[in-house]
Design an enzyme around this catalytic site. Structure first.
Site, short mmCIF file in Angstrom:
data_model
loop_
_atom_site.label_atom_id
_atom_site.label_comp_id
_atom_site.label_asym_id
_atom_site.label_seq_id
_atom_site.Cartn_x
_atom_site.Cartn_y
_atom_site.Cartn_z
N ALA A 1 0.86 -1.18 0.00
CA ALA A 1 0.00 0.00 0.00
C ALA A 1 0.90 1.23 0.00
O ALA A 1 2.07 1.16 0.42
CB ALA A 1 -0.90 -0.02 1.23
N GLU B 1 -0.63 -9.40 -0.38
CA GLU B 1 -2.07 -9.57 -0.12
C GLU B 1 -2.88 -9.62 -1.41
O GLU B 1 -3.84 -10.39 -1.53
CB GLU B 1 -2.55 -8.42 0.79
CG GLU B 1 -1.94 -8.51 2.18
CD GLU B 1 -2.24 -7.30 3.03
OE1 GLU B 1 -1.76 -6.19 2.67
OE2 GLU B 1 -2.93 -7.43 4.03
N GLU C 1 4.52 -5.01 7.17
CA GLU C 1 3.75 -3.97 7.86
C GLU C 1 4.23 -3.76 9.30
O GLU C 1 4.24 -2.63 9.80
CB GLU C 1 2.25 -4.35 7.86
CG GLU C 1 1.55 -4.14 6.53
CD GLU C 1 1.62 -5.33 5.59
OE1 GLU C 1 2.50 -6.21 5.78
OE2 GLU C 1 0.82 -5.37 4.66
N GLY D 1 0.67 -5.01 0.83
CA GLY D 1 -0.50 -5.13 -0.04
C GLY D 1 -0.23 -5.88 -1.34
O GLY D 1 -1.16 -6.39 -1.97
#
Ligand code: CAA
Length: 262
Positions: free
Chosen positions: A68, A116, A136, A113
């Site tokens: 992200a 993910e 993260e 992300g």
């Protein structure tokens, strides 16, 4: 499929759509605009019967998705975080639970992300240069796009726990070993390999493919008896289709079937 997107390149080859996340200056990091574009692209693909399978990859040679967007997230209030996470989970859910198979072609960094997003796809082909991980924890946060839920389902709870708590990265060979990636390819062969598999799946009857995807997804969400009960009913429904009649007739007549997706 002719739509233009600010952060994606979407092309169709036969019945396979190829989506590239295209923010190379930020190593294809996922910001809100990427999520808006990806949601629109997936909805357009779901509505387009000429597309029967999807390959998802990153533009450029270095990165699939480097996570992200940290610059965007750096100013987030708690509610911004909830909204961003919810949007990401909704869009990734469209990929994971939508009617069309999606293969991740992980061409480089797939961090946070990025891992993910790959996990939300139906399976993963990786370049020898791919790097996976959920870093993260090193940023003072948790995965927010499904990493703590989909990674354990893919590689088991203990392996996932170590990766989530350490933030350690794994290369393509390790991703293959732990069952995160299905296949590792030389970088120059990755996209062709993913497209070839997508085209193979796209050659089958779309209803059978969609129901098969749903059934396999049930296996990690439901208890066995419920999954088996639904599977047998889906099997029965598919026995009513043109494609079942054609598939079996073609086998008995020793010819290629002509599926019509109904
Ligand atoms: N967000 C925003 N920008 C990013 C980014 C990210 N996730 N990852 C890389 N970039 C940007 C860098 O800031 C840099 O921009 P500038 O050129 O303007 O400085 C550019 O992309 C190139 O990156 P690097 O110079 O860092 O390239 P590198 O080859 O030295 O390192 C890397 C590559 C190891 C992937 C490194 O960029 C990196 O560690 N990126 C962050 C990875 C990460 O922590 N991802 C998780 C994000 S959190 C998340 O995803 C939360 C969630 O689940 C919802």
């Amino acid at each position: 499929m002719s739509q233009e997107y600010e952060t994606l390149i979407v092309e169709q080859e036969g019945s396979v759509a190829v989506i590239q996340i295209n923010r190379p200056k930020a190593l294809n990091a996922i910001n809100t605009q990427v999520l808006i574009d990806l949601e629109a692209a997936m909805r357009a693909i779901h509505a387009d019967s000429s597309v029967k399978a999807v390959v998802l990859t990153g533009a450029g040679e270095k990165s699939f998705v480097a996570g992200a967007d940290i610059a965007e997230m750096s100013d987030f209030t708690p509610l911004d975080g909830v909204d961003f996470g919810n949007r990401g989970q909704r869009v990734f859910g469209l990929i994971a639970n939508g009617p069309k198979p999606v293969i991740a072609a992980v061409n480089g960094f797939a961090l946070g992300g990025g891992t993910e997003l790959a996990l939300a796809c139906d399976f993963i082909y990786a370049s020898e240069k791919a790097i996976f991980g959920l870093p993260e924890i090193t940023l003072g946060i948790n995965p927010g796009f499904g990493g703590t839920q989909r990674l354990p389902r893919a590689v088991g709870q203990k392996m996932a726990m170590e990766l989530v708590l350490t933030g350690d990265k794994v290369d393509a060979a390790e991703a293959l070993r732990i069952g995160l990636a299905n296949k590792v390819c030389p970088p120059e062969e990755l996209l062709a390999a993913a497209k070839k598999t997508a085209a193979k799946i796209a050659s089958y009857g779309a209803r059978a493919v969609t129901f098969a995807k749903e059934n396999v997804n049930h296996s990690t969400e439901w208890e066995l008896e419920r999954g088996l009960a639904v599977e047998v009913r889906v099997f029965g429904v598919l026995c009513s289709t043109h494609d079942k009649a054609e598939g079996m007739k073609a086998f008995l007549e020793k010819r290629k079937p002509e599926f019509k997706d109904y």
